[in-house]
Design an enzyme around this catalytic site. Structure first.
Site, PDB file in Angstrom:
ATOM      1  N   ASP A 216       0.810  -1.219   0.000  1.00 23.95           N
ATOM      2  CA  ASP A 216       0.000   0.000   0.000  1.00 23.95           C
ATOM      3  C   ASP A 216       0.842   1.267   0.000  1.00 23.95           C
ATOM      4  O   ASP A 216       0.463   2.286   0.574  1.00 23.95           O
ATOM      5  CB  ASP A 216      -0.963   0.003   1.217  1.00 23.95           C
ATOM      6  CG  ASP A 216      -1.818  -1.244   1.248  1.00 23.95           C
ATOM      7  OD1 ASP A 216      -2.202  -1.724   0.170  1.00 23.95           O
ATOM      8  OD2 ASP A 216      -2.098  -1.745   2.356  1.00 23.95           O
TER       9      ASP A 216
ATOM     10  N   LYS B 128       1.828   2.045  -5.179  1.00 24.56           N
ATOM     11  CA  LYS B 128       2.348   1.470  -6.438  1.00 24.56           C
ATOM     12  C   LYS B 128       1.397   1.780  -7.599  1.00 24.56           C
ATOM     13  O   LYS B 128       1.834   2.099  -8.702  1.00 24.56           O
ATOM     14  CB  LYS B 128       2.504  -0.072  -6.309  1.00 24.56           C
ATOM     15  CG  LYS B 128       3.516  -0.482  -5.259  1.00 24.56           C
ATOM     16  CD  LYS B 128       3.553  -1.983  -5.096  1.00 24.56           C
ATOM     17  CE  LYS B 128       2.343  -2.567  -4.413  1.00 24.56           C
ATOM     18  NZ  LYS B 128       2.176  -2.208  -2.995  1.00 24.56           N
TER      19      LYS B 128
ATOM     20  N   HIS C 153      -4.843  -1.726  -5.562  1.00 28.14           N
ATOM     21  CA  HIS C 153      -4.080  -0.578  -6.069  1.00 28.14           C
ATOM     22  C   HIS C 153      -5.038   0.539  -6.471  1.00 28.14           C
ATOM     23  O   HIS C 153      -5.936   0.321  -7.286  1.00 28.14           O
ATOM     24  CB  HIS C 153      -3.222  -1.000  -7.266  1.00 28.14           C
ATOM     25  CG  HIS C 153      -2.202  -2.044  -6.909  1.00 28.14           C
ATOM     26  ND1 HIS C 153      -1.401  -2.657  -7.836  1.00 28.14           N
ATOM     27  CD2 HIS C 153      -1.861  -2.576  -5.720  1.00 28.14           C
ATOM     28  CE1 HIS C 153      -0.605  -3.528  -7.217  1.00 28.14           C
ATOM     29  NE2 HIS C 153      -0.876  -3.494  -5.936  1.00 28.14           N
TER      30      HIS C 153
ATOM     31  N   LYS D 127      -0.291 -24.986  -6.287  1.00 24.00           N
ATOM     32  CA  LYS D 127       0.709 -24.862  -7.362  1.00 24.00           C
ATOM     33  C   LYS D 127       1.989 -25.607  -6.966  1.00 24.00           C
ATOM     34  O   LYS D 127       2.517 -26.405  -7.741  1.00 24.00           O
ATOM     35  CB  LYS D 127       1.000 -23.373  -7.602  1.00 24.00           C
ATOM     36  CG  LYS D 127       2.131 -23.080  -8.575  1.00 24.00           C
ATOM     37  CD  LYS D 127       2.275 -21.573  -8.810  1.00 24.00           C
ATOM     38  CE  LYS D 127       3.455 -21.251  -9.702  1.00 24.00           C
ATOM     39  NZ  LYS D 127       3.551 -19.821 -10.056  1.00 24.00           N
TER      40      LYS D 127
ATOM     41  N   LEU E 128       4.013  12.353   1.224  1.00 23.45           N
ATOM     42  CA  LEU E 128       4.736  13.334   2.036  1.00 23.45           C
ATOM     43  C   LEU E 128       3.753  14.298   2.688  1.00 23.45           C
ATOM     44  O   LEU E 128       3.925  14.717   3.835  1.00 23.45           O
ATOM     45  CB  LEU E 128       5.730  14.114   1.151  1.00 23.45           C
ATOM     46  CG  LEU E 128       6.605  15.083   1.909  1.00 23.45           C
ATOM     47  CD1 LEU E 128       7.801  14.358   2.510  1.00 23.45           C
ATOM     48  CD2 LEU E 128       7.079  16.227   1.043  1.00 23.45           C
TER      49      LEU E 128
HETATM   50  P1  GDP Z   1      -0.712   0.276  -3.560  1.00 24.02           P
HETATM   51  O1  GDP Z   1      -1.323  -0.982  -3.068  1.00 24.02           O
HETATM   52  O2  GDP Z   1       0.762   0.322  -3.333  1.00 24.02           O
HETATM   53  O3  GDP Z   1      -1.066   0.605  -4.984  1.00 24.02           O
HETATM   54  O4  GDP Z   1      -1.333   1.450  -2.658  1.00 24.02           O
HETATM   55  P2  GDP Z   1      -2.870   1.609  -2.193  1.00 24.02           P
HETATM   56  O5  GDP Z   1      -3.668   2.098  -3.344  1.00 24.02           O
HETATM   57  O6  GDP Z   1      -3.331   0.386  -1.492  1.00 24.02           O
HETATM   58  O7  GDP Z   1      -2.715   2.700  -1.058  1.00 24.02           O
HETATM   59  C1  GDP Z   1      -2.150   3.940  -1.295  1.00 24.02           C
HETATM   60  C2  GDP Z   1      -3.178   5.041  -0.959  1.00 24.02           C
HETATM   61  O8  GDP Z   1      -2.527   6.271  -0.880  1.00 24.02           O
HETATM   62  C3  GDP Z   1      -4.242   5.207  -2.013  1.00 24.02           C
HETATM   63  O9  GDP Z   1      -5.450   5.605  -1.399  1.00 24.02           O
HETATM   64  C4  GDP Z   1      -3.708   6.336  -2.885  1.00 24.02           C
HETATM   65  O10 GDP Z   1      -4.725   7.072  -3.554  1.00 24.02           O
HETATM   66  C5  GDP Z   1      -3.047   7.181  -1.848  1.00 24.02           C
HETATM   67  N1  GDP Z   1      -1.872   7.941  -2.302  1.00 24.02           N
HETATM   68  C6  GDP Z   1      -0.866   7.550  -3.129  1.00 24.02           C
HETATM   69  N2  GDP Z   1       0.084   8.499  -3.206  1.00 24.02           N
HETATM   70  C7  GDP Z   1      -0.320   9.501  -2.402  1.00 24.02           C
HETATM   71  C8  GDP Z   1       0.261  10.752  -2.022  1.00 24.02           C
HETATM   72  O11 GDP Z   1       1.357  11.121  -2.435  1.00 24.02           O
HETATM   73  N3  GDP Z   1      -0.449  11.507  -1.136  1.00 24.02           N
HETATM   74  C9  GDP Z   1      -1.657  11.133  -0.636  1.00 24.02           C
HETATM   75  N4  GDP Z   1      -2.280  11.920   0.213  1.00 24.02           N
HETATM   76  N5  GDP Z   1      -2.230   9.965  -0.985  1.00 24.02           N
HETATM   77  C10 GDP Z   1      -1.571   9.158  -1.833  1.00 24.02           C
HETATM   78  P1  IMO Z   2      -0.823  -4.243  -2.217  1.00 25.78           P
HETATM   79  O1  IMO Z   2      -0.442  -4.768  -3.575  1.00 25.78           O
HETATM   80  C1  IMO Z   2      -0.958  -4.737   2.125  1.00 25.78           C
HETATM   81  C2  IMO Z   2      -0.872  -8.863   3.635  1.00 25.78           C
HETATM   82  C3  IMO Z   2      -2.183  -9.256   4.315  1.00 25.78           C
HETATM   83  C4  IMO Z   2      -1.658 -10.281   5.306  1.00 25.78           C
HETATM   84  C5  IMO Z   2      -0.543 -10.985   4.522  1.00 25.78           C
HETATM   85  C6  IMO Z   2      -0.968 -12.285   3.881  1.00 25.78           C
HETATM   86  O2  IMO Z   2      -2.125  -3.520  -2.196  1.00 25.78           O
HETATM   87  O3  IMO Z   2       0.283  -3.463  -1.607  1.00 25.78           O
HETATM   88  P2  IMO Z   2      -2.541 -12.916   1.818  1.00 25.78           P
HETATM   89  O4  IMO Z   2      -3.989 -12.638   1.589  1.00 25.78           O
HETATM   90  O5  IMO Z   2      -1.639 -12.385   0.743  1.00 25.78           O
HETATM   91  O6  IMO Z   2      -2.256 -14.359   2.114  1.00 25.78           O
HETATM   92  O7  IMO Z   2      -2.189 -12.120   3.193  1.00 25.78           O
HETATM   93  O8  IMO Z   2      -0.141 -10.064   3.531  1.00 25.78           O
HETATM   94  N1  IMO Z   2      -1.046  -8.317   2.268  1.00 25.78           N
HETATM   95  C7  IMO Z   2      -1.043  -7.014   1.966  1.00 25.78           C
HETATM   96  N2  IMO Z   2      -0.954  -5.930   2.763  1.00 25.78           N
HETATM   97  N3  IMO Z   2      -1.029  -4.588   0.780  1.00 25.78           N
HETATM   98  C8  IMO Z   2      -1.092  -5.661  -0.024  1.00 25.78           C
HETATM   99  O9  IMO Z   2      -1.053  -5.572  -1.368  1.00 25.78           O
HETATM  100  C9  IMO Z   2      -1.129  -6.955   0.565  1.00 25.78           C
HETATM  101  N4  IMO Z   2      -1.194  -8.202   0.080  1.00 25.78           N
HETATM  102  C10 IMO Z   2      -1.131  -9.031   1.126  1.00 25.78           C
HETATM  103  O10 IMO Z   2      -2.778  -8.157   4.967  1.00 25.78           O
HETATM  104  O11 IMO Z   2      -1.072  -9.638   6.403  1.00 25.78           O
HETATM  105 MG    MG Z   3      -2.824  -1.655  -1.741  1.00 30.55          MG
END
Ligand code: GDP
Ligand code: IMO
Ligand code: MG
EC number: 6.3.4.4
Length: 456
Positions: free
Chosen positions: A42, A45, A70, A173, A363
């Protein structure tokens, strides 16, 4: 005899070469750019991939499944992607789900249909699915839940998985009883037999597991026909993409380094390689074709689920980061745990991935803090340790050494270039860059596409 790795020093030794036979030259072809999470997921990406995908020809997912969530915000509209590469939003690029991904077909189509209602057009025509990718079945998801209950009962704690069936599907798998896309599209009678065998295997482990086999097979047959036009030999597709005319190819990592099955905080990890090696094994591409490797790190740290988290702040700071950062899981809706930026883990992620640059996101969330801390080293029994501990008991015991920075107490959301940032924020960024030893190429100051400062 001295050994030389230089091609110019190489003297032909076999008779054909000595007789003047020309060896084919190895042409590496196009390079792929890889975007990877440098913390516990999170990091943003999706946003970084979206930024790069506006110019990409191909955007690939190589591992994980719909445990990923994402977020992409374009023109005020928020999309969340789980199995679909975030690049699917770009009508000019092709999206590929590689062999290393585990696919839950109901989840895939539900995700596509949901985003279609938000305005995503033509995604089925732009999506390619590798025939070698493994399938996640509904019962894998049920088993995921049963395993969590069992862990809780046996050890008093579970992993906190997303219950998307990821662990059970990768287990199938690895135990060579899993079923792949090519099996589903092949002889359906044979597929049905293997599907029933797989269910029996799980039922012998989990006697409470009930599956309406015929109903499942009927649905899978329907999904197979909807999927068929998208399926290709993923290896050959990538080979052609790498060796044809110049192409911009992007790989979107899911999950993150500290959730990697080999390098993460095991056993509180996911079940795939979320580090750079996963791009090669999950797509069938040579290491030589890996170009830029961009690490994505938040300006602080979050974690969903259970497991050690040395810089976690179980106090007002943690709560502030959680609420200001809207730190709620995209896939599960769980509150994310929050803490200070931990540069020990970002450096560890860099050791494994060899980042060529970093995107530092969120940031802006730090804008209101009086002071900001950064974890720079771990100490055990009062002594600094140079490595990241493998053993979770040890990781729970480490003492974090912090550097403290004054907060900039200025709204950065409108900053679009380096000079727009307050000097104290610039210091914070420069410190991270120097400590990790990787240039920071982007700084995120908001959710949407334009809220990204490009440094070079
Ligand atoms: P990912 O799984 O790595 O793609 O990230 P997620 O989407 O799960 O979580 C990132 C969250 O932060 C999302 O709600 C984005 O919209 C938000 N986000 C990403 N970059 C920024 C930033 O620079 N500032 C703020 N305020 N939010 C951001
Ligand atoms: P993105 O791509 C945050 C965490 C789960 C759990 C552990 C195992 O959005 O960054 P799973 O369901 O994969 O067997 O869970 O991994 N987890 C994540 N946490 N972002 C993710 O993906 C995650 N994918 C798995 O919360 O602790
Ligand atoms: Mg995420």
């Amino acid at each position: 005899m001295s050994l030389s790795w230089s091609a110019k020093d190489h003297k032909p030794t076999n008779p054909a070469a000595a007789a003047g036979h020309k060896r084919p030259r190895s042409d590496c072809g196009n390079k792929v750019t890889v975007v990877l999470g440098a913390q516990w997921g999170d990091e943003g990406k999706g946003k970084v991939v979206d930024l790069l995908a506006t110019e990409a020809d191909v955007v690939c997912r190589c591992q994980g499944g719909n445990n990923a969530g994402h977020t992409v915000v374009v023109d005020g509209k928020e999309y969340d992607f789980h199995l679909l590469p975030s690049g699917i939003i770009n009508p000019k690029s092709t999206s590929l789900i590689g062999n290393g991904v585990v696919i839950h077909l109901p989840g895939l189509f539900e995700e596509g249909d949901k985003n279609e209602k938000k305005g995503l057009k033509g995604w089925e025509k732009r999506l390619i699915v590798s025939d070698r990718a493994h399938l996640v079945f509904d019962f894998h998801q049920v088993v995921d839940g049963l395993q969590e209950t069992e862990r809780q009962a046996q050890e008093g704690k579970n992993i906190g998985t997303t219950k998307k069936g990821i662990g059970p599907a990768y287990s199938s798998k690895a135990s060579r009883t899993g079923l792949r896309v090519c099996d589903l599209l092949g002889d359906f009678k044979d597929f049905s037999t293997r599907f029933k065998n797989l269910i029996h295997q799980y039922q012998s482990m989990y006697p409470t597991l009930t599956v309406d086999t015929e109903d499942q097979l009927k649905k899978l047959k329907e999904f197979a026909e909807r999927l068929r036009p998208m399926v290709r030999d993923g290896v050959y597709y990538m080979y052609e993409a790498l060796h044809g005319p110049p192409k911009k190819i992007l790989v979107e990592g899911a999950n993150a380094a500290l959730l990697d099955i080999d390098f993460g905080t095991y056993p509180f990890v996911t079940s795939s390689n979320c580090t750079v090696g996963g791009a090669c094994t999950g797509l069938g591409i040579p290491p030589l074709n890996i170009g830029e490797v961009f690490g994505v790190a938040k300006a602080y740290t979050t974690r969903v689920g259970i497991g050690a988290f040395p810089t976690e702040q179980l106090n007002a700071t943690g709560e502030l980061l959680q609420t200001r950062g809207h730190e709620v899981g995209v896939t599960t809706g769980r509150k994310r745990r929050c803490g200070w930026l931990d540069l020990v883990i970002v450096r560890y992620a860099h050791m494994i991935n060899g980042f060529t640059a970093i995107a530092l996101t969120k940031l802006d969330i730090l804008d209101v803090l009086d002071e900001i801390k950064v974890g720079v080293a771990y100490k055990l029994n009062g002594k600094r340790i140079p490595h990241f501990p493998a053993n979770m008991d040890v990781l729970h015991k480490v003492e974090v050494e912090y550097e403290t920075f004054p907060g900039w107490k200025t709204d950065t959301a409108a900053a679009r270039k380096w000079n727009d940032l307050p000097a104290k924020a610039q210091n914070y960024i420069r410190f991270i860059e120097n400590h990790v030893g990787v240039p920071i190429k982007w700084v995120g100051v908001g959710k949407s596409r334009e809220c990204m400062i490009q440094m070079f």
